[in-house]
Write an enzyme that holds these catalytic residues in place. Sequence first.
Site, short mmCIF file in Angstrom:
data_model
loop_
_atom_site.label_atom_id
_atom_site.label_comp_id
_atom_site.label_asym_id
_atom_site.label_seq_id
_atom_site.Cartn_x
_atom_site.Cartn_y
_atom_site.Cartn_z
N GLU A 84 -31.09 -46.34 -43.10
CA GLU A 84 -32.08 -47.42 -43.04
C GLU A 84 -33.02 -47.40 -44.23
OE1 GLU A 84 -33.25 -50.81 -40.90
OE2 GLU A 84 -31.82 -49.35 -40.16
N VAL A 117 -26.74 -51.86 -41.80
CA VAL A 117 -27.62 -51.73 -42.96
C VAL A 117 -27.00 -52.40 -44.17
CG1 VAL A 117 -28.57 -50.08 -44.61
CG2 VAL A 117 -28.82 -49.67 -42.16
N ARG A 131 -29.86 -67.66 -56.81
CA ARG A 131 -30.21 -68.65 -55.79
C ARG A 131 -29.12 -68.83 -54.73
NH1 ARG A 131 -33.16 -73.38 -59.44
NH2 ARG A 131 -34.74 -71.99 -60.34
N LYS A 153 -27.90 -63.66 -40.14
CA LYS A 153 -29.22 -63.06 -40.37
C LYS A 153 -29.09 -61.96 -41.42
CE LYS A 153 -31.55 -63.49 -35.88
NZ LYS A 153 -32.15 -62.70 -34.78
N LEU A 181 -12.67 -48.37 -36.48
CA LEU A 181 -13.40 -47.67 -35.41
C LEU A 181 -12.82 -46.29 -35.13
CD1 LEU A 181 -13.96 -50.64 -32.94
CD2 LEU A 181 -15.50 -49.78 -34.72
N GLU A 195 -24.16 -53.43 -27.17
CA GLU A 195 -24.22 -54.86 -27.47
C GLU A 195 -23.10 -55.62 -26.76
OE1 GLU A 195 -26.44 -56.61 -29.13
OE2 GLU A 195 -27.69 -54.94 -29.72
N LYS A 255 -21.46 -64.75 -29.03
CA LYS A 255 -22.54 -64.86 -30.02
C LYS A 255 -22.27 -66.03 -30.98
CE LYS A 255 -25.56 -62.43 -33.14
NZ LYS A 255 -26.04 -61.16 -33.70
N GLU A 265 -32.36 -69.73 -34.26
CA GLU A 265 -33.04 -68.99 -33.19
C GLU A 265 -34.28 -69.71 -32.67
OE1 GLU A 265 -33.88 -64.28 -32.18
OE2 GLU A 265 -33.70 -64.90 -34.27
N ARG A 269 -30.44 -68.96 -28.80
CA ARG A 269 -30.05 -67.73 -29.48
C ARG A 269 -30.90 -66.53 -29.05
NH1 ARG A 269 -28.54 -67.07 -35.94
NH2 ARG A 269 -28.01 -64.85 -35.84
N ASN A 273 -31.02 -61.46 -27.27
CA ASN A 273 -32.05 -60.42 -27.35
C ASN A 273 -32.31 -59.75 -26.00
OD1 ASN A 273 -32.70 -60.61 -30.15
ND2 ASN A 273 -33.77 -62.53 -29.73
N HIS A 276 -33.71 -56.28 -25.87
CA HIS A 276 -34.28 -55.98 -27.18
C HIS A 276 -35.81 -55.96 -27.19
CE1 HIS A 276 -30.18 -56.55 -28.38
NE2 HIS A 276 -30.46 -56.34 -29.66
N HIS A 280 -36.45 -52.60 -28.62
CA HIS A 280 -36.96 -52.47 -30.00
C HIS A 280 -38.22 -51.61 -30.04
CE1 HIS A 280 -34.83 -56.07 -32.16
NE2 HIS A 280 -34.13 -54.96 -32.18
N HIS A 292 -29.88 -47.68 -32.30
CA HIS A 292 -30.30 -49.01 -31.84
C HIS A 292 -29.71 -49.33 -30.47
CE1 HIS A 292 -31.10 -53.34 -31.90
NE2 HIS A 292 -29.82 -53.53 -31.62
#
Length: 1590
Positions: A84, A117, A131, A153, A181, A195, A255, A265, A269, A273, A276, A280, A292
């Site tokens: 992170e 990350v 840009r 995101k 995996l 999740e 999702k 969101e 959306r 969460n 969360h 969080h 997480h």
Amino acid sequence: MDTVPDILKVSILGRESIHCGFHLIPYLARTVLTTLPASVYVLVTDTNVAQFYLSAFEEAFSAEINKLSSVKPRFLSRVILPGETTKCREGKADIEDFLLLERCTRDTVILALGGGVIGDLVGFVAATFMRGVRFVQIPTTLLAMVDSSVGGKTAIDTPAGKNLIGAFWQPEYIFIDAAFLESLPEREFSNGMAEVVKTAAIWDETEFTSLETNAQLIYNAIRTPSTGYAGRHISTRSTSQSLLLSVIRGSIYVKSHIVTIDERETGLRNLVNFGHTIGHAIEAVLTPHMLHGECVSIGMIFEAEVARGMGILKQVAVGRLVRCLRAYGLPVSLADQRVSRCPGARGLGVDRLLDIMRVDKKNSGPQKKVVILSRIGATYEQKATAVDDALIAKVLSEAATIKVDLSTTSLATQHVKMATPGSKSISNRALVLAALAQGTCRLKNLLHSDDTQVMMAALQELKGASFAWEDGGETLVVTGGAGSLQVPTAGKEIYLGNAGTAARFLTTVCSLVSPSAATNAGSATVITGNSRMKQRPIGPLVDALRANGSEITYNESEGCLPLSIAPKGLQGGVIRLAASVSSQYVSSILLCAPYAREAVTLELVGGAVISQPYIDMTIAMMRTFGVIVTRNPGTDVYRIPQGTYVNPAQYAIESDASSATYPLAIAAITGTTCTLENIGSESLQGDARFAVDVLTRMGCKVVQTANETTVTGPKRGELKAIGEVDMEPMTDAFLTACALAAVAQGGEGNTTRIVGIANQRVKECNRIKAMIDQLAKFGVQTKELDDGLEVYGRPFDTLTRGASVHCYDDHRVAMAFSVLGTIIPDTIIEEKRCVEKTWPNWWDDLENKIGLKVGGIELPRAESSAAATSGTPSPAASASVILIGMRGSGKTHIGTLASAALSRRFIDADAYFEAKHNMGLREFVHVNGWPAFRAAETESLKEIIQEAGTGHVISMGGGIVETPQARDVLKNYAKAGPVVHVMRDIEEIVSYLGDETARPAYGEPITEVFKRREPWFVECANYDFINRITVDDGDATNDISRFFKHITGQPNLAENVAAGKRSYFVALTYPDVMPALRHMPDLTTGVDAVELRVDLLRAPDALGAIPSPAYVAAQVAALRRATSLPIIFTVRTIGQGGSFPDNSETDAFKLLGLALRLGVEYIDVEISASERLITELAARKGFSQIIASWHDWSGKMKWNEDVVRSKYALASRLGDIVKIVGKADTLQDNFALHDFVAKANLQRGAKPIIAINMGVEGQMSRILNATLSPVTHPLLPSKAAPGQLSFAQIQKALNLLGQLPARRYFLFGNPISHSMSPTLHNAGFEVLGLPHTYELLETANVGEELKATLAAPDFGGASVTIPFKLDIIPLLDKLSPAAEAIGAVNTVIPVIEGGNRILYGDNTDWLGIRESIRSRAPSIGAPAAALVIGAGGTARAAIFALQSLGAQRIYLFNRTTSKAQALVEAFPDAPVKLIETLDAWPSEGPAPTVIVSTVPASATTTDGTIPGPVLLPLALFDATANGVVVDMAYKPAETPLLMLAKSAAPKWARVMGVEVLLEQGYVQFETWTGRRCPKHIVSKSVLEKYFATA
């Protein structure tokens, strides 16, 4: 080779851009190159992923690029550091600089290969570079596949928080290669499954059901390597692989669907969460130690409980969610050991979590946005719902309170109608029967609780049945295995928590496993539980099964779990069982008997059978499942035929009768009516008789039909005491009866006598003792009986309010006392979650169904920094301290002093034993023999732990380690509590024991006993205390206090290791510290800690380079006696600039483990060592702190390079303090270091950092370093490292650099010309190299000159003496509690508060008095009596000081009685008693052992012929006692009082007024400067001047 895979595609935002499959790298390269033409393709990954996959990507792209006929593009790769900390502005700039350097343009395509990350960071780079350029997500972790890679995101972290700067930037493709995996650690896979479960929980119940039932199959997909590209094509794809890919695709689909509808969101959306909002907040506290998904998993349960508390979600859904998450190895509560072992776990307070939620982008005001489930697969709203903070706080709180309004006559709901959860007893039996049966059974009204969850999990581990849910979780479908069972996978234990029913039933179930079923490399089935479960008896059942041929081994304590059960099958035939302890033993054999090789005849022996109704219940249920048990008439002999259970199509579980007692009792105690459905006279459960047999007699109206019970209570306060009641048929209900009996009146002495419940001593806790102890908190008296107790009721309005009930993790205790809490205001029920065992939604039902208001209570948390091994893995600050060691080692003496230091009760186990058995130890051994004594001693140990497991200091007998059973108990206790081995030289022990006669003789040489026991002491203890104690040894008493406070959560850490402060340590470089101890006051001047360089230690006769543990321990003990500063324990290797061999890592960690055992405050650990060893050490550090250090001696390290950031991230993860040491070649290297530290400190949750450069060129870094800067001293034989400076040198340099501006300090008063204060403080300033001055400011009054001084920018502080101690107060902004209580100020301190400078007034006179007493006679502790002479301002300080010492009685003498009386009234809470003469003490009180005179010396005399002064008689002193006399008179040095003490009481310590002045001056000095005053130098200077002018 065919590289065209079979792909599952998912559409998002109108494009099928998400491609899922196995082994996709060639396909990925071809797809990107053909559909996203570019001049440059840049793959960004981290070092972890690169080692697995970078070469494969380079080969694939190279092959595909070579196939192109057009201009061939470039393929570049950039490998960055993982973690992170890389997701920051600097990390983003690094990638951008690389792109610019490589001349990348707007047609560049960037590929993000890695976890979340990498995806977040690289995505944000793509969003802003030129840009915006195209990019591709290639997630390699499950969490990134199903969450962060989908939706566009992107973000980076800032010091203000995570993901606060970013953009929405959709990738061109997302390639989900499930083969990645296989290289993912299993914990990371579970992290992603959180999740997956979350998505199914909010959207798709069918998918959730699949996840519930297929955990093992899904795990198989990642545990089995897909060799030969298996899975790339459907034809080569295993069932597990297909299931895994389906689960991933299904989660992504949900999702993607939500993102397509609500990309930015704005509403829908928010549903993703779920978990969360709270998760969080937990993550913010526990990162990086918890992942997480792990935090979100806990958050999901909390948020589901919020929905349940709102009356929206059923407990069935909460239970399913818990089970599903647990199936994937995820934590579901803050009590999980993975959480409690985190360094930041003590920061998980309710207020802290709410504060963190408050800054969440989604939240505002006194409400939080929470996704509320309405059922599995659906949410309450299509967006997050606003929830009041109060409800969230209630859910998060570990304790509960029922808000009682006694002004109302009854509950808001007069007539409650409800059903209780399914019976725990019937649920567990039904699960076993259905699992062992053939066919399918649908269980209705199954209890959803901890107990049934562990039972189901265990049956699945044994492959005994399969489970599925119908009707939204209301119905459990059990497909039985017809008795076929398997040994779990090798190394897999069946963990049962504190589920006693499951433990007993499963013991026999596991014995059914046949030898042919041991096919998974597991040779036996191991069942285990938590610490309490490991104390609960199971011996009679095991004895019966062993006698029948079963092979069962106790893995720890004899007679308790854990058990190892060999797969031999159950023989059958005649089985004899002792059934006087628990009927569950009987039911366990009954349930399994049909599957024995021979028909079973079960004979119950050993006294009266306990709880016969539960045996009858088992037999009745077996009949329903097709097996008929017969009982020989008039006997306790049962005959069970061979056979196979047949599942009925449906089985309805009746409500729990034990749980039913609580709402019925609430009706009884509050005068309301309650009707319970599904529990009546036809119940199988004995506790169903509670209403008729108990409540009726107490004055309630009871109406009971076959399936319903209604209770109406009498008017509040009119319950009747009922004399004797035999509750043997309903033992679990006795706790409810106790709660009612506490307020029941009438009969003989308001007595309720409950008998027939002896078995309740071996339940989740000793319930009889628990009720006695907790009722006492309400002021209710009780009496324990052999098989029960008596409760003496009182009017409810006379019971103590605000009692805090300890529940012993026992659901019955919690719910019983919640009944009492409905009429006793402010009652607190601790450990509220223990009700989850049988009624998880009890607190919600109290509010939503019964009509009571329930609140959350956050309990105070212990302050902390955070074979038995060194230290404590999961330290509980409140846990009792157990002392072990040889007889004569000093356990009792040390334990007494430790208990005084900790304000805890002391228990001598020998005295406990003698009181229990009504005879001395010698007599017991003589009568019963040593084996019986050892067995009884072990039982006493178990009882003491159970009854006094918190808040005590317990000294055990020397031989407690002689038996394996006792050693197992101690080792188990050491997993969460301190077991201290008190060590003393064996020759001293032999000398002492030669005169000791109270305890039984050994019968062999003491030295032989010592040799035998010593390894056992080491094995059982997790701490060592070396006893070098003599009676009334002040240094030793301080040593004891420091050690025992450390191991109980009050470590002696350096206070200056804090933001805005500077701290230092001196590094000792002696091979033997003993000769240097006399110099310790000089060596430690100004510093905050002392480093023991263990790698430099060499015993005089040692040959090797590694010091022995015994030698190191002796050095630590000696050093701790010589200084009160915390110790830094360092084993520096040669490679890191020390002397310890580089190839002796194991030996180094043995010494580091020794440091934990010795209670050392700081342990320096090199992060170049094995991460596994460091993690193991950190996991058991207890309340010590880890300094994670890295030294680069090469001179090549640059502070702005990735390698330093990597080392910082690793050290920050492993340690509490980070230490990085480089080497400076130029001045610029120090500036680079300073910049690195500044950026590191901006990170959220940044750890303190020690960052310095070695060498002369690096000296500036040592000057500017703020945390624990290492310093040297001229007395040391050598510097610990090149470039080290002394403390004084650094202070002078700081002043020159403007970092330590000179301050002026003053004494205000009149007259003050002869004051010693300037000498005191200026001597201290000079020795420490501080640029300050202390001056006299003598004025006629508190006028303008003094006001101007206070306002001056260089004003540092002031002492205040007569006559201004009161006059100064109006000029101050704030007073300390001490100054307010004493009514005078002697110290002024300028402080910054809220960004403003204020003047703070304090009084240190009382501290000078207290320290003068405590340091000179530490054994006095809390004086039984003390005397104060005088009634002026100083007398007020003396009373305050004595009160803080815990003086039980303070005599006050003053010639003017009215002044003395006014002083008594000023301290209403202090035990002050006026006396009229000094010749004798009140008849009810002892003579004082502390005397403080606050009158001038001229006002006292020992000459009876002199009129006027107070006559000091000889009777003033008890010459036989140790005491302290303090004369506050400044001059003369020898006052009449001190001279009298010298002649009449030579054992008393005498304290002159100037010595008190010094003590309070030391406090002032440290308060002003933040540095400990160099007492040895200052006192010498002051006393020399004092006596020169006396």
